[in-house]
Design a protein around this motif. Structure first.
Motif, mmCIF file in Angstrom:
data_model
loop_
_atom_site.group_PDB
_atom_site.id
_atom_site.type_symbol
_atom_site.label_atom_id
_atom_site.label_comp_id
_atom_site.label_asym_id
_atom_site.label_seq_id
_atom_site.Cartn_x
_atom_site.Cartn_y
_atom_site.Cartn_z
ATOM 1 N N ASN A 40 22.474 -19.059 -9.939
ATOM 2 C CA ASN A 40 22.862 -20.403 -10.333
ATOM 3 C C ASN A 40 22.642 -21.310 -9.122
ATOM 4 O O ASN A 40 23.289 -21.148 -8.091
ATOM 5 N N THR A 41 21.705 -22.246 -9.227
ATOM 6 C CA THR A 41 21.347 -23.068 -8.075
ATOM 7 C C THR A 41 22.418 -24.096 -7.722
ATOM 8 O O THR A 41 22.372 -24.689 -6.640
ATOM 9 N N ILE A 42 23.377 -24.309 -8.616
ATOM 10 C CA ILE A 42 24.460 -25.258 -8.348
ATOM 11 C C ILE A 42 25.645 -24.561 -7.692
ATOM 12 O O ILE A 42 26.141 -24.990 -6.643
ATOM 13 N N THR A 43 26.099 -23.461 -8.287
ATOM 14 C CA THR A 43 27.260 -22.746 -7.745
ATOM 15 C C THR A 43 26.888 -21.710 -6.705
ATOM 16 O O THR A 43 27.753 -21.202 -5.994
ATOM 17 N N LYS A 44 25.580 -21.363 -6.639
ATOM 18 C CA LYS A 44 25.060 -20.329 -5.734
ATOM 19 C C LYS A 44 25.593 -18.937 -6.081
ATOM 20 O O LYS A 44 25.560 -18.028 -5.258
ATOM 21 N N LYS A 45 26.047 -18.742 -7.306
ATOM 22 C CA LYS A 45 26.530 -17.441 -7.751
ATOM 23 C C LYS A 45 25.420 -16.661 -8.450
ATOM 24 O O LYS A 45 24.539 -17.236 -9.088
ATOM 25 N N MET B 88 11.245 -22.630 -20.582
ATOM 26 C CA MET B 88 11.133 -24.081 -20.449
ATOM 27 C C MET B 88 10.051 -24.633 -21.372
ATOM 28 O O MET B 88 10.201 -25.708 -21.968
ATOM 29 N N ALA B 89 8.947 -23.903 -21.514
ATOM 30 C CA ALA B 89 7.855 -24.340 -22.390
ATOM 31 C C ALA B 89 8.290 -24.388 -23.850
ATOM 32 O O ALA B 89 7.720 -25.141 -24.651
ATOM 33 N N LEU B 90 9.307 -23.606 -24.177
ATOM 34 C CA LEU B 90 9.850 -23.594 -25.536
ATOM 35 C C LEU B 90 10.942 -24.643 -25.720
ATOM 36 O O LEU B 90 11.584 -24.720 -26.768
ATOM 37 N N GLY B 91 11.184 -25.428 -24.672
ATOM 38 C CA GLY B 91 12.193 -26.467 -24.757
ATOM 39 C C GLY B 91 13.602 -26.017 -24.441
ATOM 40 O O GLY B 91 14.570 -26.713 -24.738
ATOM 41 N N VAL B 92 13.734 -24.836 -23.812
ATOM 42 C CA VAL B 92 15.050 -24.290 -23.476
ATOM 43 C C VAL B 92 15.465 -24.857 -22.113
ATOM 44 O O VAL B 92 15.237 -24.250 -21.066
ATOM 45 N N THR B 93 16.079 -26.027 -22.114
ATOM 46 C CA THR B 93 16.428 -26.701 -20.868
ATOM 47 C C THR B 93 17.669 -26.117 -20.196
ATOM 48 O O THR B 93 17.918 -26.389 -19.018
ATOM 49 N N SER B 94 18.434 -25.291 -20.903
ATOM 50 C CA SER B 94 19.647 -24.710 -20.316
ATOM 51 C C SER B 94 19.339 -23.755 -19.172
ATOM 52 O O SER B 94 20.226 -23.389 -18.409
ATOM 53 N N VAL B 95 18.077 -23.369 -19.026
ATOM 54 C CA VAL B 95 17.691 -22.464 -17.947
ATOM 55 C C VAL B 95 17.307 -23.218 -16.679
ATOM 56 O O VAL B 95 17.083 -22.610 -15.628
ATOM 57 N N SER B 96 17.274 -24.531 -16.726
ATOM 58 C CA SER B 96 16.714 -25.318 -15.623
ATOM 59 C C SER B 96 17.455 -25.146 -14.304
ATOM 60 O O SER B 96 16.842 -25.253 -13.230
ATOM 61 N N ASN B 97 18.758 -24.907 -14.342
ATOM 62 C CA ASN B 97 19.537 -24.764 -13.105
ATOM 63 C C ASN B 97 19.656 -23.321 -12.624
ATOM 64 O O ASN B 97 20.525 -23.019 -11.800
#
Length: 333
Positions: free
Chosen positions: A319-324, A288-297
């Motif tokens: 995956n916090t959205i799908t719970k997988k 995240m500190a490197l600006g990699v927002t794809s890891v946020s979920n």
């Protein structure tokens, strides 16, 4: 080792062509191009897979008479993968031969292979080269890996991590020493997870007795360690206020270690990346500190493998959205 800075790389398929309900990365090739691990099929069986950007997802197949596979290690370029078949039996997969039963039922698990794939090690403790199985003399425990040149094997025998080679034989690493400055007691055990390219660095977990005097889990927790020739044990600090951690893999020169650490007491297990320069870092926070927002979920629960150059890390994420549970591949500078 080029690629996206963070990606859920495994688009595993269940038997009906849809996404698999779960996948877990168990490691990555030395050059960082091939991720391998397990996924759950539509029948509920655990199947091994291999993934690369060039070939995407490849099921490793099954050895005759078995119903599942768990890959444990690969060659430097990922062209050879070894592991365990269910219910028992070691296997060796290669691009040339596909999956093959490895040895007989005496050798029930292959846990490491050299950079070229020509040396394989595993349990019950064995060393294989040029078609010949050799029992590891003096080893009564579990083998966890072998150096890139195939000369140094690591594992756990009795209560301690060990290094073994044909020239040195068995060498126990012992324990890490006192767990708290106020109590001078040796550790009661250590276990090895992986070894560096030249065999000079070993990583794993050290653990202490919880029943001596007033010692308890908080005073003497399980800790991740880096052991080096000449330097001995080095405890890797926990994340946050965590009190449990394990190192899972190490870069070729022994300078970067990955694994999992609790971040609060014994809970909230999180993937970490450690180096002497940076200390222990939460892998998601570093991305995240490197600006990699794809890891946020995603919650990165574990880091199970690292490339030789220390830039590619793989593991398991929620995956916090799908719970997988999904396999991930992260690339850091």
């Amino acid at each position: 080792t080029a690629g996206q800075p963070f990606s859920v790389t495994v688009q595993a398929q269940n038997g009906s062509g849809g996404p698999a309900p779960a996948s877990q990365a168990t490691g990555v090739s030395g050059n960082g191009s091939v991720l391998f691990g397990t996924y759950r099929s539509s029948t509920g069986a655990t199947r091994g897979f291999r993934w690369s950007e060039a070939e995407n997802f490849v099921d490793l197949g099954l050895v005759g008479g078995t119903n599942g596979t768990v890959p444990k290690a690969s060659s430097f370029d990922g062209s050879v993968i070894v592991g365990r078949s269910s219910p028992s039996g070691a296997f060796r997969w290669s691009q040339a031969t596909s999956i093959l039963k490895f040895g007989d039922t005496l050798y029930d698990d292959a846990t490491g292979t050299s950079g070229s794939g020509s040396v394989v090690v595993g349990n019950r403790p064995f060393y294989w080269q040029d078609g010949t199985f050799t029992p590891l003399s003096g080893v009564s425990g579990a083998v966890s890996g072998v150096s890139k040149d195939g000369n140094m094997i690591v594992g756990t025998s009795g209560n301690f991590a060990f290094r073994w080679s044909r020239s040195l034989g068995l060498r126990s690493l012992g324990g890490m020493g006192s767990c708290v400055s106020s109590v001078d007691l040796p550790s009661t055990g250590s276990s090895a997870s992986a070894v560096s390219e030249n065999g000079a660095a070993v990583v794993g977990q050290t653990f202490y007795s919880t029943n001596i005097g007033k010692l308890n889990r908080s005073a003497c927790p399980r800790a991740a360690f880096l052991w080096t020739v000449g330097g001995g044990f080095r405890r890797i600090p926990f994340l946050g206020s965590g009190l449990s951690a394990a190192a899972k893999d190490v870069s070729a020169n022994g300078s970067v270690v990955v694994g999992a650490s609790a971040t609060s007491g014994f809970s909230a297990i999180t993937a970490f990346r450690w180096s002497a320069a940076t200390g222990t870092k939460d892998l998601k926070a570093a991305l995240m500190a490197l600006g990699v927002t794809s890891v946020s979920n995603y919650i990165l629960q574990d880091a199970t493998g690292i490339s030789d150059d220390g830039t590619v890390i793989v593991g398991t994420a929620l995956n916090t959205i799908t719970k997988k549970i999904e396999s991930y591949r992260a690339v850091l500078p």
